[in-house]
Design an enzyme around this catalytic site. Sequence first.
Site, PDB file in Angstrom:
ATOM      1  N   ASN A  36       0.844  -1.226   0.101  1.00 50.58           N
ATOM      2  CA  ASN A  36      -0.073   0.046  -0.216  1.00 50.58           C
ATOM      3  C   ASN A  36       0.796   1.310   0.018  1.00 50.58           C
ATOM      4  O   ASN A  36       2.030   1.212   0.394  1.00 50.58           O
ATOM      5  CB  ASN A  36      -0.996   0.010   1.114  1.00 50.58           C
ATOM      6  N   GLY A  52      -7.797  -4.591  -1.355  1.00 45.63           N
ATOM      7  CA  GLY A  52      -8.195  -5.399  -2.419  1.00 45.63           C
ATOM      8  C   GLY A  52      -8.114  -5.564  -3.597  1.00 45.63           C
ATOM      9  O   GLY A  52      -8.607  -6.350  -4.451  1.00 45.63           O
ATOM     10  N   GLU A  82      -4.255  -1.650   6.242  1.00 51.86           N
ATOM     11  CA  GLU A  82      -2.758  -1.162   6.782  1.00 51.86           C
ATOM     12  C   GLU A  82      -2.880   0.387   7.204  1.00 51.86           C
ATOM     13  O   GLU A  82      -1.877   0.682   7.440  1.00 51.86           O
ATOM     14  CB  GLU A  82      -1.713  -1.638   5.913  1.00 51.86           C
ATOM     15  N   HIS A 101       4.608   0.888   1.583  1.00 49.88           N
ATOM     16  CA  HIS A 101       4.698  -0.411   2.383  1.00 49.88           C
ATOM     17  C   HIS A 101       4.733  -1.551   1.145  1.00 49.88           C
ATOM     18  O   HIS A 101       3.811  -1.581   0.356  1.00 49.88           O
ATOM     19  CB  HIS A 101       3.383  -0.623   3.190  1.00 49.88           C
ATOM     20  N   HIS A 164       7.174  -9.681   7.329  1.00 44.95           N
ATOM     21  CA  HIS A 164       5.975  -8.964   6.526  1.00 44.95           C
ATOM     22  C   HIS A 164       6.491  -8.089   5.370  1.00 44.95           C
ATOM     23  O   HIS A 164       5.806  -7.902   4.445  1.00 44.95           O
ATOM     24  CB  HIS A 164       5.243  -8.092   7.562  1.00 44.95           C
TER      25      HIS A 164
END
Length: 219
Positions: A36, A52, A82, A101, A164
């Site tokens: 994102n 999504g 997020e 991110h 992550h």
Amino acid sequence: MSFPAIRPSEDELRRHIVDYCQLMHHKGYLAASDGNVSVRLGNGRILITPSGVHKGFLRPEDLIIVNEHGHVLEGDGRPSGEIAMHLTALARRPDVQAVVHAHPPTCIAVSLLRHLRLNGILPEVILSVGTIEIVPYARPISEDLAASLEGHIDRHDALILERHGTITVGRSVHHAYALVERLEHAAEVLRLAHAIGKPVPLPDAEIHALTELYERSRA
């Protein structure tokens, strides 16, 4: 005579986010709807990627505008799951304009191998990001993940999130994205070096000198 920097328009910022999301997907830093990006619009408004939506097919009109509390002001759909992480980064770093991110695979891989030495080896890393810091694991899409940034994002423009991905901040989407590339390139070099043998660190005096140059560049 100096002139104030011309801030990109909202349309230009939408295009920047889309272009860099597609670039990250192309380079393998994102898969499907992962990752994102957000950027300040001014007056407490923040432009952020939606939840999504596949980043390789993202369109400027897909982006969402929220306020500093994450409430949707404009756009269809929901902002990134997020969003709390982005709001925390922007709140704690009023000096930056954009947050990226990503999920670069080598960065994630090295975050799982705690025995690897990541710092004090590559001069370019010290000059560009200072130190490579890994934020301890917190559950994705949670307030815990946002809280985990505190004490880290205040001091670093580029962080690896354990298991992550990465979070980077900068004066523009381009600048924040460039730090993703730097982290992933460094992680790949270090992975290769550790696979071959035991990397030799720089002399302490050189590490100190390079760190001073880095700190001076941020002043």
